[in-house]
Scaffold this active site. Structure first.
Site, PDB file in Angstrom:
ATOM      1  N   LYS A 113       0.840  -1.237   0.014  1.00 21.09           N
ATOM      2  CA  LYS A 113       0.029   0.078  -0.030  1.00 21.09           C
ATOM      3  C   LYS A 113       0.876   1.123   0.039  1.00 21.09           C
ATOM      4  O   LYS A 113       0.496   2.361  -0.495  1.00 21.09           O
ATOM      5  CB  LYS A 113      -1.007  -0.092   1.146  1.00 21.09           C
ATOM      6  CG  LYS A 113      -2.159  -0.857   0.994  1.00 21.09           C
ATOM      7  CD  LYS A 113      -3.283  -0.723   1.985  1.00 21.09           C
ATOM      8  CE  LYS A 113      -4.498  -1.634   1.557  1.00 21.09           C
ATOM      9  NZ  LYS A 113      -5.686  -1.260   2.097  1.00 21.09           N
ATOM     10  N   LYS A 200      -7.449  -7.561  -7.617  1.00 25.29           N
ATOM     11  CA  LYS A 200      -8.719  -8.007  -7.039  1.00 25.29           C
ATOM     12  C   LYS A 200      -9.514  -6.616  -6.997  1.00 25.29           C
ATOM     13  O   LYS A 200      -8.983  -5.282  -7.364  1.00 25.29           O
ATOM     14  CB  LYS A 200      -8.449  -8.307  -5.393  1.00 25.29           C
ATOM     15  CG  LYS A 200      -8.240  -7.015  -4.547  1.00 25.29           C
ATOM     16  CD  LYS A 200      -8.614  -7.452  -3.229  1.00 25.29           C
ATOM     17  CE  LYS A 200      -8.258  -6.423  -2.235  1.00 25.29           C
ATOM     18  NZ  LYS A 200      -8.847  -6.559  -0.990  1.00 25.29           N
ATOM     19  N   LYS A 203     -12.656  -1.232  -3.514  1.00 23.81           N
ATOM     20  CA  LYS A 203     -13.178  -0.141  -3.486  1.00 23.81           C
ATOM     21  C   LYS A 203     -12.409   1.201  -3.869  1.00 23.81           C
ATOM     22  O   LYS A 203     -12.972   2.179  -4.344  1.00 23.81           O
ATOM     23  CB  LYS A 203     -13.662   0.264  -1.823  1.00 23.81           C
ATOM     24  CG  LYS A 203     -14.564  -0.653  -1.303  1.00 23.81           C
ATOM     25  CD  LYS A 203     -14.820  -0.209   0.127  1.00 23.81           C
ATOM     26  CE  LYS A 203     -14.731  -1.203   1.143  1.00 23.81           C
ATOM     27  NZ  LYS A 203     -13.353  -1.307   1.708  1.00 23.81           N
TER      28      LYS A 203
HETATM   29  N1  AQP Z   1     -12.055  -8.451  -4.413  1.00 18.75           N
HETATM   30  C1  AQP Z   1     -12.322  -9.043  -3.358  1.00 18.75           C
HETATM   31  N2  AQP Z   1     -12.946 -10.491  -3.530  1.00 18.75           N
HETATM   32  C2  AQP Z   1     -12.996 -11.199  -2.287  1.00 18.75           C
HETATM   33  N3  AQP Z   1     -13.289 -10.556  -1.111  1.00 18.75           N
HETATM   34  C3  AQP Z   1     -12.639  -9.179  -1.036  1.00 18.75           C
HETATM   35  N4  AQP Z   1     -12.569  -8.449   0.092  1.00 18.75           N
HETATM   36  C4  AQP Z   1     -12.412  -7.087  -0.379  1.00 18.75           C
HETATM   37  N5  AQP Z   1     -12.028  -7.195  -1.747  1.00 18.75           N
HETATM   38  C5  AQP Z   1     -12.475  -8.300  -2.170  1.00 18.75           C
HETATM   39  C6  AQP Z   1     -12.797  -8.878   1.390  1.00 18.75           C
HETATM   40  O1  AQP Z   1     -13.763  -7.691   1.972  1.00 18.75           O
HETATM   41  C7  AQP Z   1     -13.436  -7.397   3.532  1.00 18.75           C
HETATM   42  C8  AQP Z   1     -13.164  -5.962   3.642  1.00 18.75           C
HETATM   43  O2  AQP Z   1     -12.116  -5.581   3.301  1.00 18.75           O
HETATM   44  P1  AQP Z   1     -11.652  -4.077   3.757  1.00 18.75           P
HETATM   45  O3  AQP Z   1     -12.634  -2.998   3.555  1.00 18.75           O
HETATM   46  O4  AQP Z   1     -11.183  -4.248   5.307  1.00 18.75           O
HETATM   47  O5  AQP Z   1     -10.660  -3.806   2.836  1.00 18.75           O
HETATM   48  P2  AQP Z   1     -10.073  -4.380   1.581  1.00 18.75           P
HETATM   49  O6  AQP Z   1      -9.703  -5.751   1.722  1.00 18.75           O
HETATM   50  O7  AQP Z   1      -8.796  -3.688   1.244  1.00 18.75           O
HETATM   51  O8  AQP Z   1     -11.074  -4.136   0.624  1.00 18.75           O
HETATM   52  P3  AQP Z   1     -11.126  -3.399  -0.637  1.00 18.75           P
HETATM   53  O9  AQP Z   1     -12.558  -3.337  -1.010  1.00 18.75           O
HETATM   54  O10 AQP Z   1     -10.074  -3.601  -1.458  1.00 18.75           O
HETATM   55  O11 AQP Z   1     -11.061  -1.752  -0.009  1.00 18.75           O
HETATM   56  P4  AQP Z   1      -9.678  -0.790  -0.313  1.00 18.75           P
HETATM   57  O12 AQP Z   1      -9.710  -0.318  -1.697  1.00 18.75           O
HETATM   58  O13 AQP Z   1     -10.456   0.286   0.579  1.00 18.75           O
HETATM   59  O14 AQP Z   1      -8.529  -1.334   0.188  1.00 18.75           O
HETATM   60  C9  AQP Z   1     -12.106  -8.138   3.632  1.00 18.75           C
HETATM   61  O15 AQP Z   1     -12.556  -9.433   4.422  1.00 18.75           O
HETATM   62  C10 AQP Z   1     -11.716  -8.506   2.452  1.00 18.75           C
HETATM   63  O16 AQP Z   1     -11.102  -9.813   2.395  1.00 18.75           O
END
Ligand code: AQP
Length: 337
Positions: A113, A200, A203
């Site tokens: 990150k 992946k 958000k």
């Molecule tokens: N693409 C994905 N496929 C499966 N699981 C996913 N998760 C996130 N993206 C995928 C799961 O969602 C949960 C919440 O995640 P988070 O908000 O704590 O942060 P993250 O994993 O970093 O999710 P994002 O959507 O990618 O957010 P940003 O862009 O803000 O970093 C977790 O259980 C994760 O595994």
């Protein structure tokens, strides 16, 4: 036998997408009767990346409402907002002071990150795993549902527990902090970006076309799927490493339709390529999200309902969290008020 306690959360860094649902929330829902559940919206974590103060509160409410819309039952599970319980920030400070810096510097997610964020990296990003450890340890959680990407952070949490209990609680019969175990799903859904099958769905991806939000309307979903990245090969197949987008879209269809891989493969064998498959996928996604969207608007339109859920969550979670914090402070030798 008392139920084992689970803690998990999602960051309100944007609009929740089908990756968050299939990879996390859907599993919480399926297992919620088996555990004592604490689900928080981890808004303090959202500040580890540049954020928009005009959107944070709204995204926090929306995330909590979506937990309920996806099937988290406030009667069965405690839903709360992390920043509503100041013990999270306070325990983080206390644990910071017993966590060696080099434990944090070797975290893979920090390195990844930090590269993404370039010159904007804040100290909070490095400290993210200690805040996550505090989230878990305040509730003395037995189990933490994690994906592969979070396994290293849970290991760090366990290292912090061992260090803390050894240094400050070796004379106790019952350890001050409980050692949590990871709860890793046998088959994990990892949903990939619609614009790049090798990264992946996220958000924070700058492209809206890369993801399907849980609240996207039918036209938007159809448009995103129509335009998503594919290839020129007509045959549709799983597991070809040279065709990550094809694998991702077929997997998404299999999960949402509840069909096995073999059944999907057989169904696709009769198709004339993407022109046949994409409308089918769009229809499946739209139908799967429709009940979630209906429930979401019920939740947000019932005056005061969400506030009541979050208040009850804050009270229940807060009572446990502040008790743990008190024990930690006492073990560290603070003069308690
Ligand atoms: N693409 C994905 N496929 C499966 N699981 C996913 N998760 C996130 N993206 C995928 C799961 O969602 C949960 C919440 O995640 P988070 O908000 O704590 O942060 P993250 O994993 O970093 O999710 P994002 O959507 O990618 O957010 P940003 O862009 O803000 O970093 C977790 O259980 C994760 O595994």
């Amino acid at each position: 036998m008392p139920k084992q306690r689970i803690l998990s959360g999602v960051q309100p860094t944007g609009n929740l997408h089908i990756g968050n649902y299939l990879g996390a929330i859907r599993n919480w829902v399926e297992n919620q009767v088996n555990y004592e559940n604490f689900f928080c919206v981890v808004d303090l974590h959202a500040l580890t990346a540049p954020h928009n103060p005009n959107e944070l509160a709204e995204h926090t409410r929306r995330t909590a409402a979506l937990y309920i819309a996806c099937g988290i039952d406030p009667q069965q599970s405690t839903i709360f907002v992390q920043s509503h319980i100041s013990a999270h920030a306070e325990l983080t400070w206390l644990l910071n002071c017993i966590t060696p810096l080099n434990w944090l510097e070797r975290m893979i997610q920090f390195k990844e990150k930090a590269i993404k964020q370039g010159e904007n990296v804040n100290a909070g990003l490095l400290d993210y795993p200690v805040l996550m450890a505090s989230d878990i340890l305040l509730y003395q959680a037995d189990l933490v549902p994690v994906g592969e990407d979070q396994k290293q952070h849970l290991e760090l949490t366990r290292d912090i527990v061992v260090r803390f209990n050894d240094q400050f609680g070796s004379d106790r019969d019952v350890p001050i902090l409980k050692l949590p175990e990871p709860l890793i799903r046998k088959e994990g859904a990892r949903v990939m970006s619609l614009t790049d099958g090798t990264s992946k769905m996220s958000k924070s991806d700058p492209s809206e076309m890369s993801r399907i939000h849980l609240l996207d309307d039918a036209d938007t979903i159809a448009k995103k799927i129509k335009r998503c990245k594919t290839d020129t090969i007509r045959e549709l197949e799983f597991d070809n490493p040279d065709r990550p987008e094809c694998h991702n879209l077929l997997s998404l269809y299999a999960i949402l339709s509840g069909k096995t891989k073999e059944a999907v493969q057989a169904e696709c064998a009769d198709m004339r390529g993407w022109g046949d498959f994409k409308p089918l996928l769009a229809e499946t996604v739209i139908n799967s999200l429709q009940p979630i969207q209906t429930k979401y608007y019920e939740v947000v339109n019932e005056k005061g309902y969400l506030d009541r859920v979050l208040k009850a969550g804050r009270e229940k979670a807060g009572a446990i969290a502040f008790e743990t914090l008190k024990q930690v402070k006492s073990a560290l030798g603070f003069l308690l008020p």
